[in-house]
Structure formats: structure tokens, C-alpha cells
Design a protein around this motif. Structure first.
Motif, PDB file in Angstrom:
ATOM      1  N   ILE A   1       0.841  -1.193   0.000  1.00  0.00           N
ATOM      2  CA  ILE A   1       0.000   0.000   0.000  1.00  0.00           C
ATOM      3  C   ILE A   1       0.881   1.249   0.000  1.00  0.00           C
ATOM      4  N   LEU A   2       1.968   1.211   0.743  1.00  0.00           N
ATOM      5  CA  LEU A   2       2.872   2.367   0.809  1.00  0.00           C
ATOM      6  C   LEU A   2       3.618   2.600  -0.496  1.00  0.00           C
ATOM      7  N   THR A   3       4.032   1.525  -1.165  1.00  0.00           N
ATOM      8  CA  THR A   3       4.894   1.677  -2.341  1.00  0.00           C
ATOM      9  C   THR A   3       4.162   1.546  -3.665  1.00  0.00           C
ATOM     10  N   GLY A   4       3.139   0.696  -3.707  1.00  0.00           N
ATOM     11  CA  GLY A   4       2.440   0.445  -4.963  1.00  0.00           C
ATOM     12  C   GLY A   4       3.196  -0.495  -5.884  1.00  0.00           C
ATOM     13  N   ASP A   5       4.275  -1.091  -5.407  1.00  0.00           N
ATOM     14  CA  ASP A   5       5.094  -1.959  -6.232  1.00  0.00           C
ATOM     15  C   ASP A   5       5.590  -3.122  -5.380  1.00  0.00           C
ATOM     16  N   ARG A   6       5.450  -4.338  -5.879  1.00  0.00           N
ATOM     17  CA  ARG A   6       5.809  -5.537  -5.111  1.00  0.00           C
ATOM     18  C   ARG A   6       7.298  -5.563  -4.729  1.00  0.00           C
ATOM     19  N   VAL A   7       8.167  -5.264  -5.677  1.00  0.00           N
ATOM     20  CA  VAL A   7       9.608  -5.319  -5.411  1.00  0.00           C
ATOM     21  C   VAL A   7       9.997  -4.250  -4.391  1.00  0.00           C
ATOM     22  N   GLU A   8       9.498  -3.035  -4.573  1.00  0.00           N
ATOM     23  CA  GLU A   8       9.796  -1.970  -3.618  1.00  0.00           C
ATOM     24  C   GLU A   8       9.210  -2.297  -2.245  1.00  0.00           C
ATOM     25  N   ALA A   9       8.040  -2.928  -2.230  1.00  0.00           N
ATOM     26  CA  ALA A   9       7.412  -3.301  -0.962  1.00  0.00           C
ATOM     27  C   ALA A   9       8.277  -4.316  -0.211  1.00  0.00           C
ATOM     28  N   GLU A  10       8.821  -5.282  -0.936  1.00  0.00           N
ATOM     29  CA  GLU A  10       9.686  -6.272  -0.291  1.00  0.00           C
ATOM     30  C   GLU A  10      10.947  -5.603   0.260  1.00  0.00           C
ATOM     31  N   ASP A  11      11.520  -4.674  -0.504  1.00  0.00           N
ATOM     32  CA  ASP A  11      12.696  -3.944  -0.031  1.00  0.00           C
ATOM     33  C   ASP A  11      12.361  -3.114   1.206  1.00  0.00           C
ATOM     34  N   LEU A  12      11.217  -2.442   1.158  1.00  0.00           N
ATOM     35  CA  LEU A  12      10.798  -1.603   2.277  1.00  0.00           C
ATOM     36  C   LEU A  12      10.582  -2.449   3.530  1.00  0.00           C
ATOM     37  N   LEU A  13       9.894  -3.571   3.385  1.00  0.00           N
ATOM     38  CA  LEU A  13       9.648  -4.437   4.537  1.00  0.00           C
ATOM     39  C   LEU A  13      10.965  -4.966   5.092  1.00  0.00           C
ATOM     40  N   GLN A  14      11.874  -5.366   4.219  1.00  0.00           N
ATOM     41  CA  GLN A  14      13.167  -5.878   4.675  1.00  0.00           C
ATOM     42  C   GLN A  14      13.923  -4.808   5.470  1.00  0.00           C
TER      43      GLN A  14
END
Length: 169
Positions: A26-39
């Protein structure tokens, strides 16, 4: 006997990762960026793990770490973006189209019987296994499988979902 801190953290991440990844999406709108953000947020959380006393507030702590990290990334990117007279070759994301699809899916889910709707939401939104769903709904795993199968078939046949979805690569 209590768990070692790294075991406790590992168990927390294993249990909450799907929900936290959805928040990152929801924050990023992109799966790859979301995984990076969560990590990145989980790395910050791990460093602070010993100082966090209220384990019931962990989701809020990780979400706040994601928001703070995302803001830092936005600020850094702001200096990397330069105006140009040339238009990009990539099409611009159509948020209106995505919203229409989201609304149509919501209407279609609302028309499903309660058990089918619950099974689909638990399976595809909450990313639960069939065994976990069976425990939550108080039914057998076979019932979960057939319920989800029938619900997905209904959703495929639903006229409200007759949108011209773009092909995904």
C-alpha cells in the motif's frame, strides 16, 4: 523457558510477514519496492528488538518503521529526479483503472455467500494456508478446497468482473 531473541523475532516475522508485506504494498504500490521496504523496516526492528517491551505492539512498530523508511527514500529520490523535455517510453500507471478493478472485485466478493467470501479473503488477502483456514472456519481442509474452488469459479463467471483486464507479464 523463553525463546532466544533471534528465535522470537524469526517467529514473529514468519507469522506476520504476509500482512506486513500488504501494508508495504500500500505504501509503495510496487511488489519489489514493498519487499525492499519491509526488509529495511524488519532490519531496523531487529536492531531494536531487545528494547521493545510491548510485543503486542510489534505490528505498529514495524509499520511506523516502514513509513519512516519510505519517507527517507522519497527524500533521497527527490534529488535523483531531473526534469526533461523528453517523454518517457513507459506508459503512465492508470490509477483510475486499478480503482475500477478494485471496486468491481469488492462488489463481486460481496455477492458471494458468507463462507465462500470468508474462505477467499482468508486465502488470497490474508495468505493463509488451507489448513489454517479450516481451523478458523471450523471445517475440514477438503471443505476449504471445494469452497474456494466454487467461489473462484463464481468470481470468474461474475459479470461485474467483466472488465478488460490488461495482460500481466
Amino acid at each position: 523457558m523463553s525463546q532466544a531473541p533471534h528465535d522470537e523475532f524469526r517467529d514473529y516475522v514468519a507469522a506476520r510477514r504476509p500482512a506486513l508485506l500488504r501494508a508495504a504494498m500500500i505504501l509503495t504500490g510496487d511488489r519489489v519496492e514493498a519487499e525492499d521496504l519491509l526488509q529495511a523496516a524488519l532490519a531496523n526492528t531487529y536492531r531494536a528488538w531487545g528494547r521493545i517491551k510491548d510485543r503486542t505492539a510489534m505490528d505498529g512498530y514495524v509499520r511506523r518503521a516502514m513509513v519512516n523508511t519510505q519517507i527517507s527514500w522519497w527524500r533521497r529520490r527527490k534529488f535523483e529526479i531531473y526534469p526533461t523535455d523528453e517523454l518517457p517510453d513507459q506508459p503512465v500507471d492508470d490509477h483510475t483503472r486499478r480503482s475500477e478493478m478494485h471496486d468491481a472485485l469488492g462488489r463481486a466478493l460481496a455477492r458471494l455467500p458468507e463462507r465462500q467470501r470468508a474462505a477467499v479473503i482468508l486465502r488470497y488477502y490474508e495468505d493463509m494456508s488451507e489448513t489454517e483456514i479450516a481451523e478458523v472456519l471450523g471445517v475440514s481442509v477438503g471443505t476449504v478446497k471445494s469452497t474456494v474452488s466454487r467461489a473462484v469459479a463464481k468470481l470468474r463467471d461474475d459479470d461485474a468482473l467483466d472488465l478488460d483486464f490488461p495482460d500481466t507479464p
